[in-house]
Design a protein around this motif. Structure first.
Motif, PDB file in Angstrom:
ATOM      1  N   HIS A 520      42.633-103.168   0.080  1.00 61.75           N
ATOM      2  CA  HIS A 520      43.856-103.614  -0.598  1.00 61.75           C
ATOM      3  C   HIS A 520      43.539-104.508  -1.789  1.00 61.75           C
ATOM      4  CE1 HIS A 520      48.067-104.925  -0.981  1.00 61.75           C
ATOM      5  NE2 HIS A 520      47.591-106.153  -1.089  1.00 61.75           N
ATOM      6  N   TYR A 521      42.661-105.490  -1.576  1.00 62.03           N
ATOM      7  CA  TYR A 521      42.415-106.468  -2.638  1.00 62.03           C
ATOM      8  C   TYR A 521      41.358-106.013  -3.638  1.00 62.03           C
ATOM      9  CZ  TYR A 521      45.526-109.737  -0.368  1.00 62.03           C
ATOM     10  OH  TYR A 521      46.646-110.338   0.156  1.00 62.03           O
ATOM     11  N   GLN A 522      40.731-104.874  -3.391  1.00 62.06           N
ATOM     12  CA  GLN A 522      39.855-104.310  -4.410  1.00 62.06           C
ATOM     13  C   GLN A 522      40.663-103.648  -5.527  1.00 62.06           C
ATOM     14  OE1 GLN A 522      36.765-104.689  -4.982  1.00 62.06           O
ATOM     15  NE2 GLN A 522      35.838-105.369  -3.073  1.00 62.06           N
ATOM     16  N   ARG A 523      41.928-103.320  -5.247  1.00 63.85           N
ATOM     17  CA  ARG A 523      42.774-102.713  -6.287  1.00 63.85           C
ATOM     18  C   ARG A 523      43.123-103.759  -7.333  1.00 63.85           C
ATOM     19  NH1 ARG A 523      45.839-100.880  -1.484  1.00 63.85           N
ATOM     20  NH2 ARG A 523      44.830 -98.971  -0.760  1.00 63.85           N
ATOM     21  N   ASP A 524      43.126-103.346  -8.589  1.00 69.47           N
ATOM     22  CA  ASP A 524      43.249-104.282  -9.711  1.00 69.47           C
ATOM     23  C   ASP A 524      44.484-105.165  -9.598  1.00 69.47           C
ATOM     24  OD1 ASP A 524      40.934-103.303 -10.778  1.00 69.47           O
ATOM     25  OD2 ASP A 524      41.904-102.052 -12.297  1.00 69.47           O
ATOM     26  N   LYS A 525      45.634-104.583  -9.353  1.00 70.26           N
ATOM     27  CA  LYS A 525      46.873-105.376  -9.357  1.00 70.26           C
ATOM     28  C   LYS A 525      46.901-106.379  -8.207  1.00 70.26           C
ATOM     29  CE  LYS A 525      49.812-102.143  -6.745  1.00 70.26           C
ATOM     30  NZ  LYS A 525      51.097-101.381  -6.749  1.00 70.26           N
TER      31      LYS A 525
END
Length: 597
Positions: A520-525
């Motif tokens: 989840h937190y690897q995604r840019d936004k």
């Protein structure tokens, strides 16, 4: 032959702030001991900041990279091991620290999860790490491979089996603990830590090691740590005298003490006298953070009284429920002693803190609230409520223990422990207990919200005048907190936004698996939200700040209404009720002016 180049790093995430802002005394001890044994055969460098070790690895790759491993820097350390392997495939990478299972059956999964780390040093690291260095030096001279045979104090996966279906874990014999701790040269007194007096890091002092207690939620509850070993009092005082003039002009006010039971031993009085003398002479330290002894509180009070307001006595109760305490092998001092201790300290103008852990085995919603009631009614200055961390190296990672008590965990980012290091995003996370046989997940969420009320309204006493008003009418501070909790179905808009935000984030920060969290937190936004502070912080303190800065008016309205309701219930004369309500309105004005400075 060139000296063996050894890098030792106790790293901290620093994307938002320095999350771990202490001088790296841990790797200082390990480096000092190794340097004592191997002299010019090794060259030792110490690191704290991620970028400095990245730059050093690229510019001048080491032969051995040793990294501390705690819940707050575990995957940061693994990232540095990965980078070092890319630069120098022949490097030996090792991690050490208390974030490691105590059960051999759990070693494999932990090591497989860290593929760029060759070995792990168990428990206390000085002797075991030196055993590794001796092996590396021997291999340099005589051939062979570092991991051909077991190394005492170290655990590793036999390299040829790591990628197979049945990885083989190799465990060396555990060395005996050092009983005379002065055998470890002081990294302060030999100058190894001098470059960390940089105005950013807080000095760390260790005067003894070990703990006579067996608390199952703590790393030092292991039998290995049962006996307490001491650094000599002369050395400790000399370290204080060394540190004080070097940090006094740097704007550093604090000192951390690593002891698990500070103040419990008679000799701690001499240490307190040395700290008092340093404060009077250099203005440092002005605040001391330490965990005080679990018993002998009278001695703790007497000894630490020398330091006055520099030090607050910490009542680390964790639970007030006898069943829970038995489940985690802990014994607290009696409640009437709490009240006497607080009364004594209050007369001296000193603060007292009580600690509770939410989610312990055997705790119910009702028994936890009873614990909060007992502590607040004892007069303690503040009650700090933690969520239970299911840490490696404790029984809470043991599957049998978890099944016995029905312990279920979920994963969340360790507050602010994330960053991008040489192009790779790293997240350090922890598993927290959110459910047991006796406590449902809904109970956990309710008690987390109650913990917010305690922090916002009780601790630091920003609205204490309202609590005193309730006390004058026979309602305890805990009773006041409960009435507030019951009155929040339709609160003022600003309070409603705080409560809704906290509840949403409390659920939203929890993940069923570490893999889901990381993805989840690897995604840019989503990562951008971390960097902006929208998520990933300490929720209790975040929403306390929002409450005091943006919702104080709403909270005063809630408190005023609760106090007026108490007055209407407890006072029979209508005219007296009216006078009490006018007084409560004046209290609101007073609090408003107080918070405005």
């Amino acid at each position: 032959m060139k000296s063996l180049k050894v890098y030792l790093a106790d790293l901290t995430h620093d994307t938002i702030i320095l999350v771990s802002d202490t001088v790296p005394i841990n790797v200082g001890f390990v480096g000092s001991y190794a340097k004592k044994l191997f002299g010019h055969d090794i060259e030792v460098s110490l690191f704290k900041y991620p970028q400095t070790v990245i730059d050093a690895i690229k510019a001048d790759p080491p032969d051995v990279l040793a990294l501390s491993n705690y819940s707050w820097n575990s995957y940061l350390s693994e990232r540095m091991a990965q980078l070092a392997k890319q630069v120098n495939p022949d490097i030996v990478t090792v991690q050490g620290g208390n974030n490691f299972p105590h059960e051999a059956s759990l070693y494999r999964d932990f090591l497989i999860d860290r593929p760029h780390t060759d070995l792990y040093v168990e428990l206390e690291g000085e002797v075991a790490f030196s055993n590794l260095i001796a092996r590396v030096l021997a291999v340099r001279k005589g051939g062979g491979q570092v991991l051909d045979d077991p190394i005492n104090g170290c655990v590793f996966i036999e390299p040829s089996t790591r990628l197979g279906s049945k990885p083989v874990v190799i465990t060396g014999e555990l060395p005996e603990r050092l009983r005379e701790l002065d055998a470890i040269p002081s990294p302060y007194l030999n100058g190894m830590l001098d470059h960390f007096f940089d105005g950013r890091l807080t000095p760390f002092l260790e005067t003894n090691r070990g703990c006579p207690f067996n608390c199952s939620f703590c790393h030092t509850g292991n039998d290995y740590f049962q006996k307490t070993s001491m650094f000599s009092i002369e050395r400790v005082i000399e370290e204080i005298e060394y540190i004080a003039p070097r940090v006094s002009g740097l704007g550093i006010a604090n000192l951390h003490i690593a002891d698990t039971n500070f103040g419990m031993y008679p000799r701690d009085r001499d240490i307190c006298l040395a700290l008092r003398e340093a404060h009077d002479k250099y203005g440092w330290p002005s605040e001391i953070m330490a965990t005080t002894g679990k018993n002998n509180k009278e001695r703790v009070i007497d000894i630490t009284g020398i330091m006055g307001k520099m030090f607050s006595v910490n009542m680390s109760t964790q639970s007030m429920n006898p069943t829970v305490l038995a489940n985690v092998r802990r014994e607290n001092i009696k409640l009437d002693h709490f009240a006497k201790i607080h009364e004594h300290l209050n007369k001296q103008g000193r603060a007292t803190k009580g600690e509770l852990i939410l989610g312990m085995p055997g705790e119910t919603r009702e028994s936890f609230l009873s614990g909060v009631e007992q502590l607040t009614n004892s007069g303690i200055s503040s009650v700090i409520i933690y969520s239970l961390m299911l840490l490696h190296g404790t029984e809470f990672k043991n599957p049998d223990y978890r099944e016995k008590y029905g312990i279920e965990g979920r994963f969340r980012i360790v507050p602010l422990d994330f960053g991008e290091y040489d192009g790779v995003r790293v997240l350090d996370y922890e598993e927290v207990g959110v459910q047991t046989k006796e406590m449902s997940f809904d109970d956990y969420l309710y008690l987390r919200s109650f913990a917010l009320l305690v922090e916002v309204l009780y601790n630091s006493r920003p609205f204490d005048e309202f609590f005193r008003s309730a006390l004058s009418l026979g309602v305890s501070r805990f009773g006041m907190l409960c009435r507030i909790a019951d009155s929040l179905e339709n609160p003022p808009q600003d309070v409603q936004e705080v409560l809704q935000g906290f509840r949403a984030e409390t659920k939203g920060e929890l993940w069923d698996s570490a893999e889901e969290l990381v993805a989840h937190y690897q995604r840019d936004k989503n990562y951008e939200r971390l960097c902006n502070g929208d998520v990933g912080g300490n929720l209790i303190y975040k929403y306390k700040a929002l409450s005091i800065v943006f919702a104080a008016e709403g909270w005063m309205s809630v408190l005023s209404n609760v106090c007026k309701k108490i007055a209407s219930e407890e006072i029979e004369d209508p005219e007296a009720v009216k006078q009490e309500e006018e007084k409560i309105d004046l209290l609101s004005t007073f609090c408003r002016m107080k918070l405005a400075g």
